[in-house]
Design an enzyme around this catalytic site. Structure first.
Site, PDB file in Angstrom:
ATOM      1  N   LYS A 124       0.818  -1.212   0.000  1.00 41.97           N
ATOM      2  CA  LYS A 124       0.000   0.000   0.000  1.00 41.97           C
ATOM      3  C   LYS A 124       0.854   1.264   0.000  1.00 41.97           C
ATOM      4  CE  LYS A 124      -4.199  -1.732  -0.044  1.00 41.97           C
ATOM      5  NZ  LYS A 124      -5.036  -1.972   1.126  1.00 41.97           N
ATOM      6  N   ARG A 160      -4.414 -10.184   3.884  1.00 42.16           N
ATOM      7  CA  ARG A 160      -4.595 -10.241   2.427  1.00 42.16           C
ATOM      8  C   ARG A 160      -3.324  -9.678   1.783  1.00 42.16           C
ATOM      9  NH1 ARG A 160      -6.361  -6.784  -1.627  1.00 42.16           N
ATOM     10  NH2 ARG A 160      -7.648  -7.748  -3.281  1.00 42.16           N
TER      11      ARG A 160
END
Length: 292
Positions: free
Chosen positions: A230, A272
């Site tokens: 991210k 995840r």
């Protein structure tokens, strides 16, 4: 690990996931041309299926198949195009392995067709807000659902996100989403919650969510977190002269594993990630530490 991670059981088709003994790994397969993390690498049925098989070999407990990018400022994809991307991949995986398959979509029609093709879990990043039929579809399909917090939409979520009280606000949002799902017929035991790292959050917000993730256990549902590659990791690690970092760089992989370890130490049930092998090694150590 029961001291820090409450125990739950989630039924995904013929498979039962025991949550609470160790942190499970959800491997990501993006069947999109424009994902921020692996854009276009698996944008064909054969390559996506091959990647899914690779992630299973590396130790993925669940696969998450998505056909629409949710990167910041991305545009939505049409229903038929999304189905064309994901359904052949799901069918190809389901015919080969029994690993639970999650369909990453906000559209009830796509979710329903994906379940018919072999998916046994729905991952709705809009937490039922995009499609008012999603909760009823989930109940009818009798599969679990992941409800994720996102402020706004992918197109708008990173435009100056502001909260009154970050963790309290997101817990209230997820509690409301869970109640709406239950009211539509979804079993409480079939709901997984995701605070939505990177979805309408600043760097500081993301760091606070990981620090506070154990507070979400108060919602009495399994927790999933998705820090993989991210922007907040890339921004924290990049050189001051860089605008951004390559999401596939070794440095970003290491940063992802640090976030995974921190979340797992707080009792997150599922992470995840794109890189299953590294995550499996990280979690082997974390699970050993927390099970002592």
């Amino acid at each position: 690990m029961s001291g820090t991670m409450p125990s739950y059981t989630i039924t995904c088709g013929s498979q039962t996931l025991a949550l609470g003994q160790r942190t499970l790994i959800m491997g990501i397969v993006n069947v999109t041309p424009d994902s921020f993390s692996d854009g276009g690498h698996f944008f064909s049925t054969d390559r996506a299926i091959a990647q899914a098989m690779h992630l299973i070999e590396e130790g993925a407990d669940i696969l998450d198949i998505g056909g629409e990018s949710t990167r910041p400022f991305s545009d939505p994809v049409g229903e038929s195009e999304e189905m064309d991307r994901v359904l052949p991949v799901i069918e190809g995986i389901a015919s080969r392995v029994a690993t639970p398959i999650s369909i990453d979509t906000t559209k009830a029609s796509v979710a329903q067709q994906a379940v018919a093709a072999g998916a046994t879990l729905i991952n709705d990043v809009s937490a039922l807000r995009t499609d008012p039929q999603m909760a009823a579809t989930t109940a009818r399909c009798r599969v679990p659902i992941i409800l994720m917090h996102m402020k706004g939409t992918p197109k708008t979520m990173q435009v100056e996100p502001i909260y009154d009280d970050l963790t309290t606000d997101i817990m209230a949002f997820l509690s409301d989403a869970m109640n709406r799902a239950i009211a539509a017929g979804v079993e409480r035991s079939a709901i997984i919650l995701d605070p939505g790292i990177g979805f309408g959050k600043t760097i500081a917000h993301n760091l606070q969510l990981i620090r506070d993730i154990d507070r979400f256990h108060d919602l009495a549902a399994p927790l999933l977190i998705g820090p993989s590659r991210k922007m907040f990791i890339r921004q924290l690690l990049k050189d001051p002269s860089q605008k951004d970092m390559d999401p596939l760089s070794v440095e970003v992989a290491r940063g992802t594993q640090a976030a995974v370890a921190a979340a797992a130490m707080k009792g997150v049930h599922i992470v995840r990630v794109h890189d299953v092998a590294r995550t499996r090694a990280t979690l082997a150590i974390v699970n050993a530490i927390t099970s002592v």
